[in-house]
Design a protein around this motif. Structure first.
Motif, PDB file in Angstrom:
ATOM      1  N   PRO A   1       0.815  -1.231   0.000  1.00 29.52           N
ATOM      2  CA  PRO A   1       0.000   0.000   0.000  1.00 29.52           C
ATOM      3  C   PRO A   1       0.841   1.270   0.000  1.00 29.52           C
ATOM      4  O   PRO A   1       0.510   2.237  -0.696  1.00 29.52           O
ATOM      5  CB  PRO A   1      -0.822  -0.118   1.286  1.00 29.52           C
ATOM      6  N   LEU A   2       1.938   1.289   0.749  1.00 31.41           N
ATOM      7  CA  LEU A   2       2.796   2.473   0.776  1.00 31.41           C
ATOM      8  C   LEU A   2       3.446   2.686  -0.579  1.00 31.41           C
ATOM      9  O   LEU A   2       3.509   3.824  -1.088  1.00 31.41           O
ATOM     10  CB  LEU A   2       3.871   2.328   1.851  1.00 31.41           C
ATOM     11  N   ALA A   3       3.934   1.631  -1.191  1.00 27.20           N
ATOM     12  CA  ALA A   3       4.573   1.738  -2.500  1.00 27.20           C
ATOM     13  C   ALA A   3       3.584   2.265  -3.541  1.00 27.20           C
ATOM     14  O   ALA A   3       3.918   3.144  -4.352  1.00 27.20           O
ATOM     15  CB  ALA A   3       5.121   0.378  -2.933  1.00 27.20           C
ATOM     16  N   ILE A   4       2.362   1.746  -3.523  1.00 31.31           N
ATOM     17  CA  ILE A   4       1.335   2.204  -4.459  1.00 31.31           C
ATOM     18  C   ILE A   4       1.013   3.668  -4.218  1.00 31.31           C
ATOM     19  O   ILE A   4       0.865   4.463  -5.156  1.00 31.31           O
ATOM     20  CB  ILE A   4       0.074   1.329  -4.339  1.00 31.31           C
ATOM     21  N   ALA A   5       0.901   4.065  -2.949  1.00 29.37           N
ATOM     22  CA  ALA A   5       0.558   5.449  -2.611  1.00 29.37           C
ATOM     23  C   ALA A   5       1.626   6.420  -3.114  1.00 29.37           C
ATOM     24  O   ALA A   5       1.312   7.446  -3.731  1.00 29.37           O
ATOM     25  CB  ALA A   5       0.377   5.597  -1.106  1.00 29.37           C
ATOM     26  N   VAL A   6       2.893   6.109  -2.872  1.00 32.30           N
ATOM     27  CA  VAL A   6       3.977   7.006  -3.298  1.00 32.30           C
ATOM     28  C   VAL A   6       4.044   7.076  -4.819  1.00 32.30           C
ATOM     29  O   VAL A   6       4.189   8.157  -5.403  1.00 32.30           O
ATOM     30  CB  VAL A   6       5.321   6.547  -2.705  1.00 32.30           C
ATOM     31  N   SER A   7       3.934   5.930  -5.474  1.00 31.88           N
ATOM     32  CA  SER A   7       3.937   5.903  -6.939  1.00 31.88           C
ATOM     33  C   SER A   7       2.796   6.746  -7.500  1.00 31.88           C
ATOM     34  O   SER A   7       2.985   7.508  -8.461  1.00 31.88           O
ATOM     35  CB  SER A   7       3.810   4.449  -7.423  1.00 31.88           C
ATOM     36  N   SER A   8       1.626   6.639  -6.898  1.00 38.87           N
ATOM     37  CA  SER A   8       0.445   7.348  -7.397  1.00 38.87           C
ATOM     38  C   SER A   8       0.537   8.855  -7.160  1.00 38.87           C
ATOM     39  O   SER A   8       0.148   9.653  -8.018  1.00 38.87           O
ATOM     40  CB  SER A   8      -0.817   6.789  -6.732  1.00 38.87           C
ATOM     41  N   VAL A   9       1.052   9.254  -6.003  1.00 33.42           N
ATOM     42  CA  VAL A   9       1.222  10.681  -5.725  1.00 33.42           C
ATOM     43  C   VAL A   9       2.240  11.287  -6.691  1.00 33.42           C
ATOM     44  O   VAL A   9       2.069  12.413  -7.177  1.00 33.42           O
ATOM     45  CB  VAL A   9       1.643  10.910  -4.260  1.00 33.42           C
TER      46      VAL A   9
ATOM     47  N   VAL B   1      -5.466   8.846  -8.850  1.00 41.58           N
ATOM     48  CA  VAL B   1      -6.407   7.717  -8.793  1.00 41.58           C
ATOM     49  C   VAL B   1      -6.058   6.687  -9.870  1.00 41.58           C
ATOM     50  O   VAL B   1      -6.060   5.475  -9.622  1.00 41.58           O
ATOM     51  CB  VAL B   1      -7.860   8.214  -8.967  1.00 41.58           C
ATOM     52  N   MET B   2      -5.754   7.183 -11.060  1.00 42.17           N
ATOM     53  CA  MET B   2      -5.314   6.286 -12.135  1.00 42.17           C
ATOM     54  C   MET B   2      -4.077   5.511 -11.700  1.00 42.17           C
ATOM     55  O   MET B   2      -3.949   4.305 -11.967  1.00 42.17           O
ATOM     56  CB  MET B   2      -4.995   7.118 -13.383  1.00 42.17           C
ATOM     57  N   GLY B   3      -3.169   6.180 -11.005  1.00 44.22           N
ATOM     58  CA  GLY B   3      -1.966   5.520 -10.521  1.00 44.22           C
ATOM     59  C   GLY B   3      -2.260   4.401  -9.550  1.00 44.22           C
ATOM     60  O   GLY B   3      -1.608   3.352  -9.574  1.00 44.22           O
ATOM     61  N   VAL B   4      -3.239   4.608  -8.673  1.00 50.13           N
ATOM     62  CA  VAL B   4      -3.620   3.562  -7.721  1.00 50.13           C
ATOM     63  C   VAL B   4      -4.145   2.335  -8.467  1.00 50.13           C
ATOM     64  O   VAL B   4      -3.753   1.192  -8.186  1.00 50.13           O
ATOM     65  CB  VAL B   4      -4.684   4.084  -6.740  1.00 50.13           C
ATOM     66  N   VAL B   5      -5.038   2.570  -9.435  1.00 49.84           N
ATOM     67  CA  VAL B   5      -5.618   1.465 -10.205  1.00 49.84           C
ATOM     68  C   VAL B   5      -4.536   0.713 -10.977  1.00 49.84           C
ATOM     69  O   VAL B   5      -4.458  -0.520 -10.940  1.00 49.84           O
ATOM     70  CB  VAL B   5      -6.703   1.990 -11.173  1.00 49.84           C
ATOM     71  N   PHE B   6      -3.676   1.460 -11.662  1.00 49.21           N
ATOM     72  CA  PHE B   6      -2.640   0.828 -12.474  1.00 49.21           C
ATOM     73  C   PHE B   6      -1.630   0.072 -11.610  1.00 49.21           C
ATOM     74  O   PHE B   6      -1.245  -1.052 -11.928  1.00 49.21           O
ATOM     75  CB  PHE B   6      -1.917   1.886 -13.305  1.00 49.21           C
ATOM     76  N   ALA B   7      -1.195   0.701 -10.523  1.00 52.78           N
ATOM     77  CA  ALA B   7      -0.199   0.048  -9.670  1.00 52.78           C
ATOM     78  C   ALA B   7      -0.787  -1.194  -8.997  1.00 52.78           C
ATOM     79  O   ALA B   7      -0.111  -2.216  -8.865  1.00 52.78           O
ATOM     80  CB  ALA B   7       0.311   1.030  -8.619  1.00 52.78           C
ATOM     81  N   TRP B   8      -2.038  -1.106  -8.555  1.00 48.48           N
ATOM     82  CA  TRP B   8      -2.685  -2.277  -7.931  1.00 48.48           C
ATOM     83  C   TRP B   8      -2.769  -3.426  -8.931  1.00 48.48           C
ATOM     84  O   TRP B   8      -2.457  -4.579  -8.595  1.00 48.48           O
ATOM     85  CB  TRP B   8      -4.079  -1.918  -7.436  1.00 48.48           C
ATOM     86  N   LEU B   9      -3.180  -3.114 -10.169  1.00 45.84           N
ATOM     87  CA  LEU B   9      -3.274  -4.167 -11.177  1.00 45.84           C
ATOM     88  C   LEU B   9      -1.898  -4.778 -11.444  1.00 45.84           C
ATOM     89  O   LEU B   9      -1.773  -5.999 -11.610  1.00 45.84           O
ATOM     90  CB  LEU B   9      -3.859  -3.602 -12.476  1.00 45.84           C
ATOM     91  N   TYR B  10      -0.865  -3.945 -11.454  1.00 41.50           N
ATOM     92  CA  TYR B  10       0.478  -4.460 -11.698  1.00 41.50           C
ATOM     93  C   TYR B  10       0.908  -5.426 -10.592  1.00 41.50           C
ATOM     94  O   TYR B  10       1.549  -6.442 -10.872  1.00 41.50           O
ATOM     95  CB  TYR B  10       1.477  -3.305 -11.804  1.00 41.50           C
ATOM     96  N   THR B  11       0.549  -5.124  -9.349  1.00 44.20           N
ATOM     97  CA  THR B  11       0.919  -6.030  -8.259  1.00 44.20           C
ATOM     98  C   THR B  11       0.211  -7.372  -8.391  1.00 44.20           C
ATOM     99  O   THR B  11       0.690  -8.374  -7.858  1.00 44.20           O
ATOM    100  CB  THR B  11       0.589  -5.418  -6.884  1.00 44.20           C
TER     101      THR B  11
END
Length: 259
Positions: free
Chosen positions: A189-197, A216-226
């Motif tokens: 979650p921290l990695a996704i948050a920093v990437s998205s910000v 928000v797009m970053g959260v969706v994309f990063a989550w899917l990547y994980t």
């Protein structure tokens, strides 16, 4: 295999970001402050693809040079992510390439394309509403996706520009950074948050609406990547979104009163 220390990896990340999207984020914040201290954001404009010369073929040359050199940091991170192995007797040589690690290849073209199309629809339609809301609230500038003159090469260059943005952002902000953040010992979650910000921050020059939308797009994309460990569907989705915006505006913007 030589394993870099966390300190070395942190320095590596700062260098990559300083040469690419971290630099863009700093400029974006300064540009936002500049616009806010000149006039209300609603009166500002943000132009994404500008002509760089009044002479057609010099403009084309500058556009292509920008695209090529913008992708150099991608080559850098692919190099960093490639296993650096010393020759060891008995080594089977099956270490994965950076392309395999990131899922940045054509191993499953059909599935990647379908996922990319779905993501583009999922992100693209709400983005239009968010842009309209941001304009109505006065927190988003008027965005001009393309201000290139109309030449025979305008549409191909805009397509290449869209692909450039997609590859640069998804490979670095999602694939590379999530790999490095994991090696720092960060939680997902921290990695996704920093990437998205970070993704949102280098769009701040467009206003606060695009910052929110891209985060928000970053959260969706990063989550899917994980979940998939494949960056290719993200590149496809991002490229499709930008192609529609850049080329659509260039071809039809004036016809619908946007040019």
């Amino acid at each position: 295999m030589l394993v870099p220390s966390r300190r070395r990896l942190r320095l590596e990340v700062w260098i990559v970001l300083g040469l690419s999207l971290g630099q863009s984020a700093v400029y974006s914040v300064v540009q936002l402050l500049d616009k806010m201290t000149r006039a209300p954001l609603a009166e500002g404009t943000s132009t994404l693809n500008r002509s760089q010369s009044t002479r057609e073929y010099f403009d084309l040359t500058y556009q292509l040079l920008d695209i090529v050199f913008a992708l150099v940091p991608v080559l850098l991170v692919l190099y960093f992510l490639t296993d650096q192995r010393q020759a060891v007797p008995g080594d089977d040589g099956n270490s994965r390439s950076a392309f395999q690690k990131l899922g940045f290849n054509f191993a499953r073209p059909g599935k990647d394309l379908l996922q990319g199309l779905g993501l583009a629809a999922l992100i693209g339609i709400p983005s239009l509403g968010l842009y309209a809301a941001g304009r109505a609230l006065g927190i988003t500038t008027a965005i001009i996706p393309s201000a290139l003159d109309a030449y025979w090469w305008t549409v191909p260059v805009l397509i290449l520009s869209a692909i450039r943005h997609a590859v640069l952002e998804e490979v670095i902000v999602v694939g590379y950074l999530l790999d490095r953040f994991g090696k720092f010992g960060w939680s997902v979650p921290l990695a996704i948050a920093v990437s998205s910000v970070l993704r949102g921050s280098y769009h701040l020059y467009q206003g606060f609406g695009p910052f929110i939308g891209n985060a928000v797009m970053g959260v969706v994309f990063a989550w899917l990547y994980t979940r998939t460990r494949r960056v290719m569907p993200l590149v496809i989705a991002h490229a499709l979104l930008d192609i529609v915006a850049f080329v659509g505006f260039s071809l039809f913007g004036k016809a619908v009163g946007l040019g």
